[in-house]
Design a protein around this motif. Structure first.
Motif, PDB file in Angstrom:
ATOM      1  N   GLY A   1       0.838  -1.194   0.000  1.00 41.65           N
ATOM      2  CA  GLY A   1       0.000   0.000   0.000  1.00 41.65           C
ATOM      3  C   GLY A   1       0.873   1.244   0.000  1.00 41.65           C
ATOM      4  O   GLY A   1       1.900   1.273   0.677  1.00 41.65           O
ATOM      5  N   TYR A   2       0.471   2.243  -0.775  1.00 41.71           N
ATOM      6  CA  TYR A   2       1.268   3.464  -0.918  1.00 41.71           C
ATOM      7  C   TYR A   2       0.467   4.674  -0.428  1.00 41.71           C
ATOM      8  O   TYR A   2      -0.690   4.847  -0.804  1.00 41.71           O
ATOM      9  CB  TYR A   2       1.660   3.691  -2.380  1.00 41.71           C
ATOM     10  N   ILE A   3       1.118   5.508   0.381  1.00 41.19           N
ATOM     11  CA  ILE A   3       0.516   6.752   0.859  1.00 41.19           C
ATOM     12  C   ILE A   3       1.528   7.868   0.622  1.00 41.19           C
ATOM     13  O   ILE A   3       2.681   7.760   1.062  1.00 41.19           O
ATOM     14  CB  ILE A   3       0.168   6.676   2.360  1.00 41.19           C
ATOM     15  N   PHE A   4       1.105   8.932  -0.052  1.00 41.18           N
ATOM     16  CA  PHE A   4       2.016  10.006  -0.407  1.00 41.18           C
ATOM     17  C   PHE A   4       1.575  11.314   0.239  1.00 41.18           C
ATOM     18  O   PHE A   4       0.476  11.432   0.782  1.00 41.18           O
ATOM     19  CB  PHE A   4       2.095  10.162  -1.929  1.00 41.18           C
ATOM     20  N   GLN A   5       2.448  12.328   0.145  1.00 41.44           N
ATOM     21  CA  GLN A   5       2.120  13.645   0.698  1.00 41.44           C
ATOM     22  C   GLN A   5       0.856  14.204   0.045  1.00 41.44           C
ATOM     23  O   GLN A   5      -0.029  14.712   0.717  1.00 41.44           O
ATOM     24  CB  GLN A   5       3.297  14.600   0.470  1.00 41.44           C
ATOM     25  N   ALA A   6       0.791  14.107  -1.275  1.00 38.87           N
ATOM     26  CA  ALA A   6      -0.428  14.473  -1.999  1.00 38.87           C
ATOM     27  C   ALA A   6      -1.351  13.256  -1.978  1.00 38.87           C
ATOM     28  O   ALA A   6      -0.929  12.144  -2.283  1.00 38.87           O
ATOM     29  CB  ALA A   6      -0.089  14.876  -3.434  1.00 38.87           C
ATOM     30  N   HIS A   7      -2.587  13.477  -1.613  1.00 39.92           N
ATOM     31  CA  HIS A   7      -3.509  12.346  -1.452  1.00 39.92           C
ATOM     32  C   HIS A   7      -3.801  11.634  -2.767  1.00 39.92           C
ATOM     33  O   HIS A   7      -4.153  10.458  -2.782  1.00 39.92           O
ATOM     34  CB  HIS A   7      -4.819  12.818  -0.814  1.00 39.92           C
ATOM     35  N   ASN A   8      -3.661  12.336  -3.903  1.00 39.53           N
ATOM     36  CA  ASN A   8      -3.849  11.726  -5.225  1.00 39.53           C
ATOM     37  C   ASN A   8      -5.216  11.069  -5.399  1.00 39.53           C
ATOM     38  O   ASN A   8      -5.345  10.033  -6.057  1.00 39.53           O
ATOM     39  CB  ASN A   8      -2.743  10.696  -5.510  1.00 39.53           C
ATOM     40  N   LEU A   9      -6.245  11.676  -4.825  1.00 37.96           N
ATOM     41  CA  LEU A   9      -7.600  11.184  -5.048  1.00 37.96           C
ATOM     42  C   LEU A   9      -8.105  11.697  -6.389  1.00 37.96           C
ATOM     43  O   LEU A   9      -7.740  12.783  -6.835  1.00 37.96           O
ATOM     44  CB  LEU A   9      -8.536  11.667  -3.931  1.00 37.96           C
ATOM     45  N   LEU A  10      -8.949  10.918  -7.025  1.00 34.44           N
ATOM     46  CA  LEU A  10      -9.571  11.345  -8.275  1.00 34.44           C
ATOM     47  C   LEU A  10     -10.795  12.180  -7.940  1.00 34.44           C
ATOM     48  O   LEU A  10     -11.740  11.697  -7.297  1.00 34.44           O
ATOM     49  CB  LEU A  10      -9.954  10.131  -9.123  1.00 34.44           C
TER      50      LEU A  10
ATOM     51  N   SER B   1     -13.250  13.205  -9.619  1.00 34.24           N
ATOM     52  CA  SER B   1     -14.530  12.837 -10.227  1.00 34.24           C
ATOM     53  C   SER B   1     -15.186  11.643  -9.539  1.00 34.24           C
ATOM     54  O   SER B   1     -16.309  11.268  -9.886  1.00 34.24           O
ATOM     55  CB  SER B   1     -14.326  12.510 -11.714  1.00 34.24           C
ATOM     56  N   LEU B   2     -14.488  11.058  -8.561  1.00 34.57           N
ATOM     57  CA  LEU B   2     -15.015   9.882  -7.860  1.00 34.57           C
ATOM     58  C   LEU B   2     -15.278  10.209  -6.399  1.00 34.57           C
ATOM     59  O   LEU B   2     -14.584  11.033  -5.800  1.00 34.57           O
ATOM     60  CB  LEU B   2     -14.024   8.719  -7.941  1.00 34.57           C
ATOM     61  N   THR B   3     -16.262   9.537  -5.817  1.00 34.15           N
ATOM     62  CA  THR B   3     -16.521   9.689  -4.391  1.00 34.15           C
ATOM     63  C   THR B   3     -15.413   9.002  -3.591  1.00 34.15           C
ATOM     64  O   THR B   3     -14.582   8.275  -4.145  1.00 34.15           O
ATOM     65  CB  THR B   3     -17.861   9.059  -4.004  1.00 34.15           C
ATOM     66  N   ALA B   4     -15.422   9.242  -2.289  1.00 31.15           N
ATOM     67  CA  ALA B   4     -14.446   8.595  -1.422  1.00 31.15           C
ATOM     68  C   ALA B   4     -14.522   7.074  -1.565  1.00 31.15           C
ATOM     69  O   ALA B   4     -13.500   6.397  -1.699  1.00 31.15           O
ATOM     70  CB  ALA B   4     -14.696   9.004   0.033  1.00 31.15           C
ATOM     71  N   ARG B   5     -15.731   6.528  -1.541  1.00 33.54           N
ATOM     72  CA  ARG B   5     -15.897   5.086  -1.678  1.00 33.54           C
ATOM     73  C   ARG B   5     -15.329   4.591  -3.014  1.00 33.54           C
ATOM     74  O   ARG B   5     -14.626   3.582  -3.080  1.00 33.54           O
ATOM     75  CB  ARG B   5     -17.376   4.692  -1.593  1.00 33.54           C
ATOM     76  N   GLN B   6     -15.624   5.309  -4.097  1.00 33.51           N
ATOM     77  CA  GLN B   6     -15.155   4.888  -5.417  1.00 33.51           C
ATOM     78  C   GLN B   6     -13.642   4.961  -5.528  1.00 33.51           C
ATOM     79  O   GLN B   6     -13.016   4.098  -6.156  1.00 33.51           O
ATOM     80  CB  GLN B   6     -15.819   5.752  -6.488  1.00 33.51           C
ATOM     81  N   ASN B   7     -13.031   5.983  -4.902  1.00 36.25           N
ATOM     82  CA  ASN B   7     -11.572   6.058  -4.882  1.00 36.25           C
ATOM     83  C   ASN B   7     -10.969   4.843  -4.189  1.00 36.25           C
ATOM     84  O   ASN B   7      -9.966   4.282  -4.654  1.00 36.25           O
ATOM     85  CB  ASN B   7     -11.111   7.337  -4.174  1.00 36.25           C
ATOM     86  N   ILE B   8     -11.587   4.434  -3.093  1.00 34.92           N
ATOM     87  CA  ILE B   8     -11.092   3.272  -2.350  1.00 34.92           C
ATOM     88  C   ILE B   8     -11.312   1.986  -3.138  1.00 34.92           C
ATOM     89  O   ILE B   8     -10.433   1.117  -3.205  1.00 34.92           O
ATOM     90  CB  ILE B   8     -11.786   3.195  -0.975  1.00 34.92           C
ATOM     91  N   MET B   9     -12.475   1.868  -3.766  1.00 29.63           N
ATOM     92  CA  MET B   9     -12.792   0.656  -4.521  1.00 29.63           C
ATOM     93  C   MET B   9     -11.821   0.426  -5.676  1.00 29.63           C
ATOM     94  O   MET B   9     -11.544  -0.723  -6.044  1.00 29.63           O
ATOM     95  CB  MET B   9     -14.227   0.724  -5.050  1.00 29.63           C
TER      96      MET B   9
ATOM     97  N   ILE C   1     -18.812   8.710   3.134  1.00 27.55           N
ATOM     98  CA  ILE C   1     -18.439   7.727   2.126  1.00 27.55           C
ATOM     99  C   ILE C   1     -18.794   8.162   0.702  1.00 27.55           C
ATOM    100  O   ILE C   1     -18.096   7.832  -0.251  1.00 27.55           O
ATOM    101  CB  ILE C   1     -19.082   6.358   2.465  1.00 27.55           C
ATOM    102  N   ASP C   2     -19.865   8.946   0.560  1.00 29.50           N
ATOM    103  CA  ASP C   2     -20.281   9.381  -0.772  1.00 29.50           C
ATOM    104  C   ASP C   2     -19.899  10.837  -1.067  1.00 29.50           C
ATOM    105  O   ASP C   2     -20.405  11.442  -2.009  1.00 29.50           O
ATOM    106  CB  ASP C   2     -21.790   9.174  -0.949  1.00 29.50           C
ATOM    107  N   TYR C   3     -18.995  11.391  -0.247  1.00 30.48           N
ATOM    108  CA  TYR C   3     -18.506  12.743  -0.496  1.00 30.48           C
ATOM    109  C   TYR C   3     -17.442  12.706  -1.594  1.00 30.48           C
ATOM    110  O   TYR C   3     -16.681  11.742  -1.724  1.00 30.48           O
ATOM    111  CB  TYR C   3     -17.870  13.329   0.768  1.00 30.48           C
TER     112      TYR C   3
ATOM    113  N   LEU D   1     -14.176  17.510   1.134  1.00 30.98           N
ATOM    114  CA  LEU D   1     -13.431  17.032   2.294  1.00 30.98           C
ATOM    115  C   LEU D   1     -12.297  17.989   2.646  1.00 30.98           C
ATOM    116  O   LEU D   1     -11.732  18.648   1.775  1.00 30.98           O
ATOM    117  CB  LEU D   1     -12.848  15.645   2.008  1.00 30.98           C
ATOM    118  N   SER D   2     -11.942  18.033   3.927  1.00 32.70           N
ATOM    119  CA  SER D   2     -10.782  18.808   4.368  1.00 32.70           C
ATOM    120  C   SER D   2      -9.500  18.071   4.002  1.00 32.70           C
ATOM    121  O   SER D   2      -9.524  16.898   3.602  1.00 32.70           O
ATOM    122  CB  SER D   2     -10.842  19.017   5.883  1.00 32.70           C
ATOM    123  N   GLY D   3      -8.349  18.743   4.179  1.00 36.28           N
ATOM    124  CA  GLY D   3      -7.070  18.106   3.884  1.00 36.28           C
ATOM    125  C   GLY D   3      -6.842  16.849   4.702  1.00 36.28           C
ATOM    126  O   GLY D   3      -6.402  15.820   4.180  1.00 36.28           O
ATOM    127  N   GLY D   4      -7.162  16.923   5.994  1.00 34.30           N
ATOM    128  CA  GLY D   4      -7.003  15.752   6.850  1.00 34.30           C
ATOM    129  C   GLY D   4      -7.930  14.613   6.458  1.00 34.30           C
ATOM    130  O   GLY D   4      -7.556  13.435   6.503  1.00 34.30           O
TER     131      GLY D   4
END
Length: 231
Positions: free
Chosen positions: A89-98, A100-108, A139-141, A146-149
């Protein structure tokens, strides 16, 4: 003692070629056991991120031995590197979330490489990991909501949802305030300990050193010290 989950022996690494060739890592040696949390410190440009990417099979090991999860990465094929990455599993300084996707979809997305999981199972695991990082009601945000944290918590959830054997984190608290940074590191620590994962965390943040089992220090490409956690 069991075989280390990460075993590094006399690793050298270079960037460039010819007259521009520059050595970045020098005879690096280290061993990390399953379930261990190791923090890597050192000034910018000392080789920390380069070493992290070699451990993570994100680039090829040029010289020396890099054994990760029982696999030798020096001279490994691209297919072998990809296979090893599935257990990291990789975690970086920049969260690198997409965005266009919800939190759940990013995780999926991080579970899509696991062909043995059904769509229902993937959705259930994504929801469970969001609860574990304290964002079950988000989960659907979308990331912009979302905040940075909170974004970094989603990034942690994405990294840990597949229960990787190794978690690599590069400056995961750099963009966060003190409380948020502490929260995300403690979440990483708790979940990784529950899963028996090894964590290697690169940081300049002295406020989180106490979560480590060991601290290693990089200086000018040399692994200059392996220290117990300060008390």
């Amino acid at each position: 003692m069991p075989e280390p989950i990460i075993a590094i022996n006399r690793v050298n690494h270079y960037y460039g070629s010819g007259y521009l060739r520059k050595q970045i890592l020098f005879e690096v040696c280290a061993e990390i056991q399953a379930g261990e949390i190791v923090i890597m410190t050192g000034p910018s440009g000392s080789g920390k991120t380069t070493l992290l990417t070699l451990i993570g099979a994100l680039r090829s090991t040029q010289e020396g031995s890099m054994r990760v999860l029982g696999q030798e990465l020096h001279g490994a094929s691209k297919e072998k590197l990809v296979k090893v990455r599935r257990d990291i599993g990789y975690i970086f300084q920049a969260h690198n979330l997409l965005n266009s996707l919800t939190a759940r979809q990013n995780i999926m997305m991080s579970l899509e490489l696991h062909n043995d999981l059904s769509e229902q199972s993937i959705r259930r695991r994504a929801a469970a990991i969001m609860e574990a990082v304290g964002l079950g009601d988000h989960i659907d945000y979308y990331p912009e909501q979302l905040s940075g944290g909170q974004k970094q918590r989603v990034a942690i959830a994405r990294a840990l949802v597949s229960e990787p054997k190794i978690v690599l984190a590069d400056e995961p608290t750099a963009a966060l305030d003190r409380k948020s940074g502490r929260d995300v590191v403690e979440i990483m620590q708790r979940l990784a300990k529950q899963q028996g994962s090894a964590i290697v965390l690169v940081t300049h943040d002295n406020r989180i050193l106490d979560v480590a089992d060991r601290i290693i220090h990089m200086e000018d490409g040399h692994l200059s010290s392996l220290s117990p956690v300060p008390t």
